[in-house]
Design an enzyme around this catalytic site. Sequence first.
Site, mmCIF file in Angstrom:
data_model
loop_
_atom_site.group_PDB
_atom_site.id
_atom_site.type_symbol
_atom_site.label_atom_id
_atom_site.label_comp_id
_atom_site.label_asym_id
_atom_site.label_seq_id
_atom_site.Cartn_x
_atom_site.Cartn_y
_atom_site.Cartn_z
ATOM 1 N N GLU A 102 0.951 -1.193 -0.018
ATOM 2 C CA GLU A 102 0.047 0.061 -0.106
ATOM 3 C C GLU A 102 1.115 1.213 -0.220
ATOM 4 O OE1 GLU A 102 -2.600 1.666 -0.314
ATOM 5 O OE2 GLU A 102 -4.337 0.580 0.210
ATOM 6 N N ASP A 106 -4.091 5.404 6.667
ATOM 7 C CA ASP A 106 -4.414 6.519 7.405
ATOM 8 C C ASP A 106 -5.518 6.025 8.662
ATOM 9 O OD1 ASP A 106 -5.291 9.761 6.626
ATOM 10 O OD2 ASP A 106 -6.890 8.746 7.392
ATOM 11 N N LYS A 134 0.058 7.018 8.929
ATOM 12 C CA LYS A 134 -0.441 8.136 9.859
ATOM 13 C C LYS A 134 -0.808 7.595 11.222
ATOM 14 C CE LYS A 134 -2.045 11.011 6.052
ATOM 15 N NZ LYS A 134 -3.142 11.650 5.753
ATOM 16 N N PHE A 155 -2.406 16.001 4.828
ATOM 17 C CA PHE A 155 -2.912 15.543 3.721
ATOM 18 C C PHE A 155 -1.647 15.623 2.719
ATOM 19 C CE2 PHE A 155 -4.602 15.318 -0.516
ATOM 20 C CZ PHE A 155 -5.182 14.238 -0.798
ATOM 21 N N ASP A 162 -2.526 11.043 -4.973
ATOM 22 C CA ASP A 162 -3.157 11.935 -5.540
ATOM 23 C C ASP A 162 -4.121 13.088 -4.811
ATOM 24 O OD1 ASP A 162 -5.317 9.853 -5.022
ATOM 25 O OD2 ASP A 162 -6.540 10.975 -6.335
ATOM 26 N N ARG A 168 -0.315 12.554 -8.795
ATOM 27 C CA ARG A 168 0.603 11.286 -8.766
ATOM 28 C C ARG A 168 1.826 11.201 -9.195
ATOM 29 N NH1 ARG A 168 -3.385 7.733 -7.000
ATOM 30 N NH2 ARG A 168 -5.391 7.827 -7.994
#
Length: 179
Positions: A102, A106, A134, A155, A162, A168
């Site tokens: 991955e 989050d 995170k 973020f 993206d 990206r």
Amino acid sequence: MKTIKVHDKEFSLYLRSEEIQETVKNVAEQIKNDMEGKNPLFLIVLNGAFMFAADLFKYMNFPCDISFVKLSSYIGTKTTSVVRELIGLDEVLHDRSVVIIEDIIDTGITMGVTREKLKKLEAEEVKIATLLFKPDAFKMNYEIDYVGMKIPNDFIVGYGLDYDGHGRNFPDIYKIIES
Ligand code: 5GP
Ligand code: MG
């Protein structure tokens, strides 16, 4: 400091390509130590993990299978809840060592769904590798086996990640500038 604009938002440089590559190499080393000789199956979660995966496998040259999956989200017909299906999985997982690749974890909900679906397919073991994590946002209680870097709850875009489809295609990672 270098900034970029993606759609309507400004982002500032957060992780340089060189630092990302060091992190990727480090994750590769850990995975290699555990997985070499097991002929593992790596499942890359699209879209975000494509760049991480491309670099990661340059540092892992042992026999393995590499495949790509995607979590499709759609609103179920009978309920209003979001249904998530794992698509693109053609391999037989029975008795295999599987490593999910991955980009970022989050809340951990996405990986939680993926992991549960794969566990039902009777893999010998299912491990999780993520470039970024995170911890302050994480709501789940499963273990993440390989973490490149822990980051604050901001973020970010770039290196596969993206903002609304764009951003990206940067070799560096950028953090949103809150206005
Ligand atoms: P989770 O289910 O763990 O909350 O979220 C995982 C997914 O949300 C990731 O695979 C990624 O698509 C998206 N995501 C989470 N944090 C970020 C971020 O900081 N930037 C971007 N671009 N996507 C994120
Ligand atoms: Mg992702």
